[in-house]
Every structure is written in structure tokens, then in C-alpha cells.
Enzyme design. Sequence first.
Site, short mmCIF file in Angstrom:
data_model
loop_
_atom_site.label_atom_id
_atom_site.label_comp_id
_atom_site.label_asym_id
_atom_site.label_seq_id
_atom_site.Cartn_x
_atom_site.Cartn_y
_atom_site.Cartn_z
N ALA A 65 -54.48 -59.80 -31.24
CA ALA A 65 -55.11 -59.84 -29.91
C ALA A 65 -55.76 -58.49 -29.68
CB ALA A 65 -54.06 -60.12 -28.85
N GLY A 109 -51.52 -61.61 -33.30
CA GLY A 109 -52.11 -62.90 -32.92
C GLY A 109 -52.93 -63.52 -34.04
N GLU A 112 -50.50 -65.30 -36.04
CA GLU A 112 -50.03 -66.44 -35.24
C GLU A 112 -51.03 -67.59 -35.24
OE1 GLU A 112 -47.12 -64.31 -32.01
OE2 GLU A 112 -49.26 -63.95 -31.80
N GLU A 132 -46.54 -56.04 -33.47
CA GLU A 132 -46.47 -55.81 -32.01
C GLU A 132 -45.41 -54.79 -31.64
OE1 GLU A 132 -46.69 -58.75 -33.53
OE2 GLU A 132 -48.06 -60.08 -32.46
N1 DAK Z 1 -57.50 -54.74 -30.96
C1 DAK Z 1 -58.61 -54.02 -30.67
N2 DAK Z 1 -59.31 -53.33 -31.57
C2 DAK Z 1 -58.87 -53.35 -32.84
C3 DAK Z 1 -57.72 -54.07 -33.23
C4 DAK Z 1 -57.02 -54.80 -32.23
N3 DAK Z 1 -55.97 -55.58 -32.49
N4 DAK Z 1 -57.52 -53.89 -34.56
C5 DAK Z 1 -58.53 -53.10 -34.97
N5 DAK Z 1 -59.34 -52.76 -33.96
C6 DAK Z 1 -60.52 -51.92 -33.99
C7 DAK Z 1 -60.14 -50.46 -34.13
O1 DAK Z 1 -59.81 -49.89 -32.88
C8 DAK Z 1 -61.42 -49.88 -34.70
O2 DAK Z 1 -62.36 -49.74 -33.64
P1 DAK Z 1 -63.24 -48.39 -33.49
O3 DAK Z 1 -62.26 -47.25 -33.42
O4 DAK Z 1 -64.07 -48.34 -34.74
O5 DAK Z 1 -64.01 -48.61 -32.24
C9 DAK Z 1 -61.92 -51.00 -35.61
O6 DAK Z 1 -61.28 -52.19 -35.15
C10 DAK Z 1 -61.55 -50.79 -37.07
O7 DAK Z 1 -60.16 -50.57 -37.14
P2 DAK Z 1 -59.52 -49.30 -37.86
O8 DAK Z 1 -60.44 -48.13 -37.86
O9 DAK Z 1 -58.16 -49.10 -37.28
O10 DAK Z 1 -59.41 -49.84 -39.38
P3 DAK Z 1 -58.33 -49.47 -40.48
O11 DAK Z 1 -58.79 -50.13 -41.74
O12 DAK Z 1 -58.07 -47.99 -40.50
O13 DAK Z 1 -56.97 -50.15 -40.00
C11 DAK Z 1 -55.64 -52.00 -39.14
C12 DAK Z 1 -56.92 -51.54 -39.95
C13 DAK Z 1 -55.71 -53.50 -39.01
C14 DAK Z 1 -54.40 -51.62 -39.95
C15 DAK Z 1 -55.62 -51.26 -37.78
O14 DAK Z 1 -56.90 -51.44 -37.16
C16 DAK Z 1 -54.55 -51.77 -36.86
O15 DAK Z 1 -53.39 -51.40 -37.00
N6 DAK Z 1 -54.95 -52.62 -35.89
C17 DAK Z 1 -54.04 -53.13 -34.88
C18 DAK Z 1 -53.17 -54.24 -35.45
C19 DAK Z 1 -52.18 -54.74 -34.41
O16 DAK Z 1 -51.36 -53.97 -33.89
N7 DAK Z 1 -52.22 -56.05 -34.11
C20 DAK Z 1 -51.38 -56.67 -33.13
C21 DAK Z 1 -52.04 -56.63 -31.77
S1 DAK Z 1 -51.00 -57.32 -30.47
C22 DAK Z 1 -50.47 -63.98 -26.52
C23 DAK Z 1 -51.05 -64.33 -27.69
C24 DAK Z 1 -51.16 -63.41 -28.71
C25 DAK Z 1 -50.72 -62.12 -28.53
C26 DAK Z 1 -50.12 -61.76 -27.36
C27 DAK Z 1 -49.98 -62.69 -26.33
N8 DAK Z 1 -50.32 -64.92 -25.47
C28 DAK Z 1 -50.83 -66.29 -25.68
C29 DAK Z 1 -49.66 -64.61 -24.27
C30 DAK Z 1 -50.91 -61.18 -29.63
C31 DAK Z 1 -50.69 -59.85 -29.56
C32 DAK Z 1 -51.19 -59.00 -30.64
O17 DAK Z 1 -51.77 -59.47 -31.60
#
Ligand code: DAK
Length: 258
Positions: A65, A109, A112, A132
Site C-alpha cells: 500500500a 499489500g 496480499e 508492515e
Molecule cells: N509506498 C509508497 N512509495 C513507495 C513504496 C510504498 N509502499 N515502496 C516504494 N516506494 C517508492 C519509494 O519511496 C521511492 O520513491 P522516491 O523516493 O523515488 O520518490 C520509489 O518507490 C523507489 O523505491 P526505493 O528507492 O525505496 O527502491 P529500492 O530498490 O531501494 O527499495 C523496496 C525497494 C521495495 C525494498 C523499498 O522501496 C521498500 O522497502 N518499500 C516499502 C515496502 C513496504 O514497507 N511495503 C508495505 C507497505 S504497508 C489495507 C490493505 C492493505 C494494507 C493495509 C491496509 N486495508 C484494506 C485496510 C497494506 C499495507 C502495506 O502494504
Amino acid sequence: MAYENIIVEKRNGIGIITLDRPKALNALCAALIAEMEQALTDFEADDAVRCIVLTGSERAFAAGADIKEMKDKDYAEVLNEDFITGDWEAVSHCRKPTIAAVAGFALGGGCEVAMMCDMIIAADTAKFGQPEIKLGTIPGSGGTQRLTRAVGKSLAMYLCLTGEMIDAETALTAGLVAKVVPADELMNEALRVASLIAGMSQPVVKVCKEAVNRAYETTLAGGVLFERRTFHATFALDDRKEGMAAFAEKRKPEWRDR
Ligand code: DAK
């Protein structure tokens, strides 16, 4: 409808949705999820679509997400608006068969949504995880539930409590994905599998999918009874007669989808 975050195509009875938000590694912002829901609704209503493939880019299926969109929300807000819940559930409510073709990151997400599909075909570059916990929260769309049912408690706990990722081969061994292929063959293989399914009798595909899904919602005895009665019910279909007649006559069946 003009989409900004996904690409939608139809090819030979297969509906393809490609997540296309490269600047954020296909992070699932509300607009993207709403577009995906709309595309799925359209494919559901379109008799020409017999199987659906959901995919992303080489680098990411979806990195979760959109964290930047969520970060300032408070508890009352997410509770009161039932934060993005309805649209997220579109994939799991789809009655047509769905295949997730996953390359690169499938995190949070993203993992998921892939798990909501009927099966996952992974590129050898795929990485799955529920990170998360590293954001101070927990999975919100089935990560603690579908993942646990798919891979068992120990690996699900490991993924959800450490936030670490697993690679495609580990996901295959654990039963999270149906098969792993070289990255440059991912779409060909996903479309090949989708074509096989699209070539089956559609009402039979529908009830078969319902029967497999029932395994997640019921006791063994209840599930087997559901399966038995559904098997019996296929004897009311022209296509069941045709399938068995075609076998006996050594020819290909001609499905009528009824
Ligand atoms: N959200 C927003 N931006 C993201 C992102 C994300 N999840 N993942 C990556 N980006 C963006 C980065 O901020 C970066 O943007 P800029 O800085 O260039 O503007 C760009 O994508 C490239 O990412 P990185 O520079 O970080 O690239 P790397 O290769 O160094 O790293 C990475 C890739 C995937 C390891 C890293 O980006 C990362 O750790 N991303 C976050 C992964 C994460 O934590 N995912 C879980 C998010 S929480 C719900 C349904 C679903 C959910 C909740 C509720 N309901 C129905 C109620 C789900 C929640 C989640 O998924």
C-alpha cells in the site's frame, strides 16, 4: 474508462491488468486500487473474458500500500472510512479465475493482492514479504491469514514478525506459488496457463474455484460434502455430458458454457 495507474488489455479470452505506477514501484494508492476494482468489475461483466491475469513490472508486482498516502491518517479516520477496504476485496470476490504473475517485489499489500488471486506464478526474481512490522503496523488485507493458510504458522510468523523477504524458490517450496519460471518467460507462462483455463467450460471453472475456496472456510467433512454435491450438480450441465462423450469418442470437447 481512461486509467492512470494500470494498463488493461484483452487477448484471446484473457483479461490482463498490468499495475503501472513505476515511480512508486506500483505502490497501491487508493486511485490504483479503485482502478483495479473497476477493471475487474468490467472483466466480470464481459463474457469474452474467461480468465484474468494480474501483473506488474519487472522490478515490482507491487511494493505494498502507498505508505506516503497512509502516513498521516489517524485511527478515527481509518476506522470511520473503513480505510480502502471495499476496493481491496475486489480481487478475492472475483468469480472468474485470476492468476497473479509476479516479478520483483510483492510486499505488504502487494503480497496480499497476489495471495487473493487463485494462483501465483512467479518469476525467479520475485520477492515476497509482509514488512508492515517495520512501519509499526501489521498486515491489513489478509497477510496474517492467507499467508498462514498458504505456508503454515512458522514461516508466516517469520515473515510477519521480522519483515524479511523470501525469494521465489522459497515461496515455491512453501506452497505460496504454483510455479517459478525465468523472468523473461513470466508473461508467456501466465498467459499459457490462463489460456488452458479459458479453454475449459466456464460454469465448471466457476464451481471448481468455489469448491477449492470452500476448503479455507469450512471443516473437512463440510467441504467434502460441498464438493460432492457440486460434483453431482455438474451432471446437470450440457458441458459435463459433452466432456465425457468427447473422451469416449476420442475427440476434443466443444464447450457451450452451459
Ligand atoms: N509506498 C509508497 N512509495 C513507495 C513504496 C510504498 N509502499 N515502496 C516504494 N516506494 C517508492 C519509494 O519511496 C521511492 O520513491 P522516491 O523516493 O523515488 O520518490 C520509489 O518507490 C523507489 O523505491 P526505493 O528507492 O525505496 O527502491 P529500492 O530498490 O531501494 O527499495 C523496496 C525497494 C521495495 C525494498 C523499498 O522501496 C521498500 O522497502 N518499500 C516499502 C515496502 C513496504 O514497507 N511495503 C508495505 C507497505 S504497508 C489495507 C490493505 C492493505 C494494507 C493495509 C491496509 N486495508 C484494506 C485496510 C497494506 C499495507 C502495506 O502494504
